[in-house]
Design a protein around this motif. Sequence first.
Motif, mmCIF file in Angstrom:
data_model
loop_
_atom_site.group_PDB
_atom_site.id
_atom_site.type_symbol
_atom_site.label_atom_id
_atom_site.label_comp_id
_atom_site.label_asym_id
_atom_site.label_seq_id
_atom_site.Cartn_x
_atom_site.Cartn_y
_atom_site.Cartn_z
ATOM 1 N N ARG A 22 2.162 3.609 -5.175
ATOM 2 C CA ARG A 22 2.261 2.767 -4.672
ATOM 3 C C ARG A 22 2.935 1.980 -4.632
ATOM 4 O O ARG A 22 3.535 0.995 -3.218
ATOM 5 N N TRP A 25 4.028 3.991 -0.677
ATOM 6 C CA TRP A 25 3.796 3.250 0.107
ATOM 7 C C TRP A 25 3.905 1.738 0.333
ATOM 8 O O TRP A 25 3.047 1.804 1.980
ATOM 9 N N ARG A 26 3.579 1.025 -0.184
ATOM 10 C CA ARG A 26 4.090 -0.008 -0.215
ATOM 11 C C ARG A 26 5.636 -0.785 0.561
ATOM 12 O O ARG A 26 5.342 -1.620 1.560
ATOM 13 N N THR A 27 6.110 0.760 0.586
ATOM 14 C CA THR A 27 7.637 0.531 1.216
ATOM 15 C C THR A 27 7.212 1.187 2.569
ATOM 16 O O THR A 27 8.286 0.560 3.755
ATOM 17 N N TYR A 29 4.466 2.371 3.878
ATOM 18 C CA TYR A 29 3.312 1.750 4.816
ATOM 19 C C TYR A 29 3.451 0.568 5.339
ATOM 20 O O TYR A 29 2.015 0.164 5.926
ATOM 21 N N GLN A 30 3.763 -0.394 5.263
ATOM 22 C CA GLN A 30 4.016 -1.816 5.208
ATOM 23 C C GLN A 30 3.319 -1.824 6.871
ATOM 24 O O GLN A 30 4.448 -1.693 7.730
ATOM 25 N N GLY A 31 2.462 -2.695 7.339
ATOM 26 C CA GLY A 31 2.694 -2.869 8.729
ATOM 27 C C GLY A 31 1.264 -1.178 8.691
ATOM 28 O O GLY A 31 0.700 -1.494 10.181
ATOM 29 N N THR A 34 -2.969 -0.874 5.539
ATOM 30 C CA THR A 34 -4.130 -2.278 5.113
ATOM 31 C C THR A 34 -3.251 -2.706 4.637
ATOM 32 O O THR A 34 -3.138 -2.537 3.074
ATOM 33 N N GLU A 35 -3.265 -4.472 4.203
ATOM 34 C CA GLU A 35 -3.271 -5.364 2.779
ATOM 35 C C GLU A 35 -4.534 -4.614 2.342
ATOM 36 O O GLU A 35 -3.903 -4.619 0.321
ATOM 37 N N LEU A 38 -3.226 -1.196 0.671
ATOM 38 C CA LEU A 38 -2.408 -1.264 -0.811
ATOM 39 C C LEU A 38 -2.643 -1.693 -1.631
ATOM 40 O O LEU A 38 -2.614 -1.627 -3.023
ATOM 41 N N ASP A 143 5.294 7.598 11.592
ATOM 42 C CA ASP A 143 6.148 8.017 10.219
ATOM 43 C C ASP A 143 7.643 8.888 10.878
ATOM 44 O O ASP A 143 7.461 9.739 10.526
#
Length: 186
Positions: A22, A25-27, A29-31, A34-35, A38, A143
């Motif tokens: 969590r 991925w939030r750090t 793969y933000q953008g 998709t929300e 996440l 990435d």
Amino acid sequence: MSTVSVREATDADAAEIARIQRVTWRTAYQGVLTERTLAELDSADTETRWAEAIEHPGSRVHVAVEGGFTVGFCVAGPAPRDDVAGADGSLPEDADRTGLIGALLVEPRWARRGHGARLLAAAAAGLRELGADRGVTWATESDAATLSFFRRAGWHPDGTVRTLDTGERRLRELRLTGALDIHLVS
């Protein structure tokens, strides 16, 4: 200096692995993700899926530990045919001797301390024990950090690309491949 190590995961590690996924991925793969994707990581099902992955026969989940903290994880096992096949569906001669690094994540605040390299080395050793001669993994084309990490380990894109449809956007991934004789330099 804290003690660092890598060990095989147990059922008790599932919650920490889900938490690391969590946060990372939030750090990272933000953008990119998709929300909705996440948000799905907050589901209790995420921990259950990790517990099932830890128990899955043939694959191995390793965790990196620093001091008393679990800081990263890696999932490895025999590569499914779809992951080693060429774009035309043909299989290479070594398809049965190819391992897959399905995931390798280190929580961002613990990055650049060698945990990723230790995880990859442990996973590669486990794949060699299973009879693999080389490995493959997939990385999102955008990435740069992951692509750079695997390149430093001697793994490079082999020209195969796949597109994942998240329902809201498409992600291009590059297949990387490399040797499993990974040795850490002290």
